[in-house]
Design an enzyme around this catalytic site. Sequence first.
Site, PDB file in Angstrom:
ATOM      1  N   HIS A  39      -0.069  11.777   5.235  1.00 34.51           N
ATOM      2  CA  HIS A  39       0.406  11.971   6.637  1.00 34.51           C
ATOM      3  C   HIS A  39      -0.351  12.905   7.202  1.00 34.51           C
ATOM      4  CE1 HIS A  39       3.835   9.265   5.243  1.00 34.51           C
ATOM      5  NE2 HIS A  39       3.644   8.717   6.496  1.00 34.51           N
ATOM      6  N   ASP A  77       0.065   3.307  11.753  1.00 27.86           N
ATOM      7  CA  ASP A  77       0.209   3.395  10.248  1.00 27.86           C
ATOM      8  C   ASP A  77       0.846   1.990  10.065  1.00 27.86           C
ATOM      9  OD1 ASP A  77       0.635   4.596   7.928  1.00 27.86           O
ATOM     10  OD2 ASP A  77       2.554   5.639   8.510  1.00 27.86           O
TER      11      ASP A  77
END
Length: 615
Positions: free
Chosen positions: A362, A459
Amino acid sequence: MSDTSQPEVPTEAGAGEPVPAAGAEAIPSAEAAPAAEQERASATAAEPEEAAPRPPAVDARAAEAPAPPPAEPPRVEPWQPPAEAPEAAPRGEKRQLGQLILFVSVFMVATCGLIYELVAAAMASYLLGDSVTQFSLVIGCYLSAMGLGSYLSKYVQQDLLVTFIRVELAVGVLGGVSSLALFLSYAYLGSIKTLLFLLVGAIGTLVGLEIPVLMRILKDEVTFSDLVARVLAFDYLGALAASLAFPLLLVPVLGLPRTAFVFGLLNAGVALVLCGVFRERLGHRVTGLRASALVAAALLGAGFLTAEKVSLIAERDIYGAPVLFKRKTPYQTIVVTRYQHEIRLLLDGHLQFSSLDERRYHEALVHPGVAALRAPLRRALVLGGGDGMALRELLRYESVESVTLVDLDPAMTELFRDQPMLAGLNDGAYKDPRVQVINADAMKWLEEQDQFFDAIVVDFPDPRNHALAKLYTWGMFRLLHRRLARTGAITIQSTTPYGPPSGKKRRGSRAYWCIAKTMQDAGFHVRPYRCFVPSFGEWGFMLATKEPLPGPPETLAPGLTGELHFLNDQTLPALFAFPEDLKAPEDVEVNRLNDQLLLRYYESEWGSRLGGSGD
């Protein structure tokens, strides 16, 4: 003066011969015979050959008598059908009930058969990936097997009703255990294809056998045209009921294994009802058929009650850790596991993150894009990322005024907002007042927007099926281009850049570089980059801007609060360096909605072997 004397009586009259009375016609004499014969001959010649006989002579006295009154016409009673025997009415009602039960059986055959087909296709899609391919193969195999069953039905000549009941039980047992059997095969054998097509072929053959046999049972009860119309009507209505109930009710409420067991029980129930309605016709065989139906119902009922527990045991072996949370939503199957200090999220069986190394993923997804901005970050957009980890990284910047997260599945955002252990992973990002959550299809949502964002973080899961691969098409990237501020930047998770061996010289993944080429064709200036994530291996991303960058970002953006676990000013530039075996191959084309080449690249390189990423 007329002669009044009595006529002479012939003396040759035979004994016992009546003598004509007075006023009666005299018998002609022998001399008068020739003349009389001539008269008769002439009269006969003038009359037709078959003249009607003359009416008898009427007595004058009888003619003078008064005519009798006319006779009354006979009284005609209204017609009534003949009275039936006392047993006829109940027998007719029983016959109609039997017909109704058989037609309802057609409905159940169609409904259960389609449910088993959908269960098999869905299981294959979940476990093997590429839903279009799996559904196409399963449907093709099922329909061809039905054709085989219809052909084989001509060899069933006797005991049609007994055969139908036995086939109904066999369909119920095979279909009922199909889902759990496939799941256990995947868990302990590592393969389901052979078992999948054996089950689909067997069930399709049996279902194809049932309808022709049932029509032959009913052919003497109903006219042919009415029989065909009713059977096809019930068959199509059953298919409609199954196709509506499966995605809207059965899978969300029961899940695949228990759905299959429920419809297996329905098949067994139909067999039991037929045994009761036709017990006289079945004779001594009804006892054995009823016992078989009860045994099948007991086994299927036990399977329904234990399916969830058995699935959890198998899932523990598949995932290698106890399952803390599992939920089947209209969009995906969400599974959260925990082993010691590691928490894992899996969507449709594909790993999305491990708490041991998710910060590498991330941080690499978010911070290079913010570092490339030419103005302070104020408005950010996250597409996907329902676990809230990307939100956590964006909210580290003091300049951020608002972050909008768009995720299709509300169950994901609710889970990582409300479950304390999972919310702790994203540092309670969903509770931040700057965050706005929208549960919608990202592509449709972008089409309706007119606002601009400084940073966009994408994402999504890997493009392992058509629904996901469309999120990496030229059209989607054009929508992102319109919503990106002129000085903004986009970062996208783009699967692994590491390609399988091909030829003498190894090159990078065609799927990964297809995403880069598609973004370039959509008007972006693209900077591919990568990092190593232990749970996934070498993982790839794209950094894209509207205006060309002089080079990759060399330092992290200012205003970052808290310490990062992976990135720093020294490791950031290294993300953009690629060794020779990861560089772009030459034969890569743009991914468009009408061809979805990206999915073909992905399947040809990795199929379902990659765990995937993104939410």
